[in-house]
Design an enzyme around this catalytic site. Structure first.
Site, PDB file in Angstrom:
ATOM      1  N   GLY B  52       0.856  -1.193   0.000  1.00  0.00           N
ATOM      2  CA  GLY B  52       0.000   0.000   0.000  1.00  0.00           C
ATOM      3  C   GLY B  52       0.882   1.229   0.000  1.00  0.00           C
ATOM      4  O   GLY B  52       2.041   1.159   0.421  1.00  0.00           O
ATOM      5  N   THR B  53       0.346   2.336  -0.477  1.00  0.00           N
ATOM      6  CA  THR B  53       1.236   3.476  -0.666  1.00  0.00           C
ATOM      7  C   THR B  53       0.898   4.698   0.186  1.00  0.00           C
ATOM      8  O   THR B  53       1.272   4.715   1.352  1.00  0.00           O
ATOM      9  CB  THR B  53       1.354   3.801  -2.152  1.00  0.00           C
ATOM     10  OG1 THR B  53       0.054   3.769  -2.730  1.00  0.00           O
ATOM     11  CG2 THR B  53       2.197   2.764  -2.851  1.00  0.00           C
TER      12      THR B  53
END
Lengths: 238, 296
Positions: B52-53
């Site tokens: 995830g960013t």
């Protein structure tokens, strides 16, 4: 060497049952019933902090009468059981039936194998997804389990209270009507129970994911004061 | 499954992690509770698993905004376009995650269960600081996994009911917990998001202003960072934006987030052309109309 006296098994069981019943009868009773929006549990409890009625999981509530330390230990075990199950599988896999069975197994085990039976009676209530088939599992000190769909009474005075409630019961009554009937049944003809000695919890569909909520203080008073068949005031959620 | 009863001297108390360790040691071990099971210190190349960013949080006059984009990447590929990185931790707090998606989501689930478990067993809600510390312990126990490339970096924000303020907590790999006064962003696009918030932040913003700033920060992060997803009107995927105030956790509807994106673009003078040239002259009106059509 002294020989132990022989005691007939029937006598042992009878003594234990009497002992447990006596312990349970020392405390006040509790009523669980269904109403148009869910499940209502009303207990006579002068304490604001030592609860008889509590939340177990999203749709499951717990109530106990008898010795506080014993039913509270069962309550915590129930929360642990439900949370572990919900974490391992899924939230929707947690149900009251399986928990009630585990409780019944444990109470039965203690009753037959331990010196002292647990002096408790417990109720595991479940709100149905569709809103029509709520469950009330009443588990006695010896592990006897009864599955009720309308109402159930726990405690020493269960018989007369259940008789009084039988007359007024209506599965589609409102929260206020149900509460007034339960309080009247708990109090009997000679006593009037005020909000200060009542503990009230509900499982209601409108509460979101966690359907359990407590009704406290003024909210109880206004529900009790409400005219039978009248409007329904907004319920303050604890 | 038997009834989890323990003798009073060995009772795990209100800790769900401790209960899990006793009831289901395998599950607890998987979560890194058995520290030392994997060698600390051997740093290996990051595993090819979804990551995830960008996530961001900022404070406004009566609460906090938490936002996260929807993209998960696996190396240079997009693994998921609609992953969720912002979750309610309980009624009055939110947790957002960046890093390896698998362990991150497991930690969030454990954290949510732990907060509710504590509340039910104790009959009282943990303080916001208590919740923040619980999360720190969980991140700390993930350290062996982090050393193998499966790092999880959360952001925790919530409404402190005792003090009557919104608060934001950030973490590092080792479970270090730091309180931010106003805002923070982390993840691969975190730097760009944070700069955007920093430039636009003012004290005592309204909820709408704060939400718009959060949305703009994600827009800028997506503009600069390949691993951050921007608004996707074609698929109808928008970042998750949630607020926590004295009324509790509230996730904004996609439509509202889309509206804020449109407002951000409008304020910037319509869609930007490659090379930084603004859409000007008479064409701007057409472009905005086209954009509005896509997003409705």
């Amino acid at each position: 060497m002294t020989m132990p006296y022989y005691v007939a098994p029937e006598q042992v069981m009878k003594d234990r049952a009497e002992y447990a019943q006596k312990g349970i009868a020392r405390g006040r009773s509790l009523v669980g019933c269904v109403y148009d929006d869910g499940v209502l549990i009303v207990a006579e409890n002068p304490s604001r902090t030592l609860h008889k009625v509590s939340e177990i999981y999203d749709r499951v509530a717990f109530a106990g009468v008898g010795r506080y330390n014993e039913y509270d230990q069962l309550r915590v075990a129930g929360v642990r059981h439900a949370d572990t199950k919900g974490f391992a599988y899924s939230r929707e896999d947690v149900d009251a039936r399986s928990l009630a069975n585990v409780y019944a197994q444990y109470l039965g085990q203690v009753f037959t194998h331990e010196m002292k039976p647990l002096e408790v009676e417990i109720l595991v209530a479940e709100l149905d997804d569709d809103g029509s088939d709520h469950r009330l599992y009443h588990i006695a000190y010896d592990g006897t389990i009864v599955d009720e769909e309308r109402f159930t009474v726990l405690g020493g005075d269960a018989e007369p209270i259940a008789q009084r409630l039988e007359h007024s019961f209506d599965p589609n009554w409102t929260l206020g009507a149900a509460l007034r009937a339960c309080v009247a049944a708990l109090g009997g003809p000679d006593r009037t129970l005020g909000p200060e000695i009542l503990e009230v919890g509900t499982l209601a569909a409108g509460n979101g994911r966690r359907t359990f909520s407590r009704i406290v203080g003024d909210a109880i008073a206004s529900l009790l004061a409400e005219q039978a068949g009248g409007g329904r005031p907004a319920v303050e959620q604890a | 499954m038997s009834l989890p009863l323990f003798p009073p001297t060995e009772d795990p108390g209100p800790s769900f992690v401790a209960v899990l360790g006793r009831v289901d040691p395998l599950a607890a071990g998987r979560l890194g509770a058995a520290v030392g099971a994997s060698p600390v210190g051997t740093v290996v190349a990051p595993l090819s698993v979804p990551h995830g960013t960008t996530i961001a949080a900022l404070r406004y006059s009566d609460g906090v905004v938490v936002a996260g984009d929807r993209r998960a990447t696996e190396g240079v590929s997009i693994a998921h376009r609609g992953i969720e990185k912002v979750f309610p931790a309980d009624r009055f707090s939110a947790v957002a995650i960046a890093g390896a998606a698998g362990p991150a989501i497991e930690i969030v689930r454990l954290f949510q269960t732990q907060l509710e478990h504590y509340e039910k067993v104790e009959g009282a809600v943990l303080s916001l600081e208590g919740k923040a510390n619980q999360l720190a312990q969980m991140i700390r126990s993930n350290l062996p996994m982090a050393m193998q490339g499966l790092a999880v970096i959360p952001l925790f924000a919530g409404w402190d009911r005792r003090r009557g303020v919104g608060r934001i907590f950030t973490y590092d790999l080792t479970g270090g917990r730091y309180e931010e006064t106003d805002f923070h962003a982390t993840g691969s696009g975190g730097r760009d998001a944070k700069t955007t918030i920093k430039l636009g932040f003012r004290d005592a913003m309204s909820r709408d202003q704060a939400v718009q700033l959060a949305v703009e920060s994600l827009y800028q992060a997506a503009d600069e960072d390949a691993a951050t997803g921007g608004p996707d009107p074609v698929r109808g995927i928008y970042p998750i934006v949630a607020t926590v105030d004295k009324g509790g956790f509230d996730r904004l509807a996609d439509l509202e987030v889309a509206g804020h994106f449109a407002a951000v673009l409008e304020r910037r003078g319509g869609p930007q052309r490659p090379g930084g040239r603004q859409a000007g002259d008479g064409h701007a009106i057409d472009d905005e109309a086209a954009l509005g059509g896509e997003q409705s």
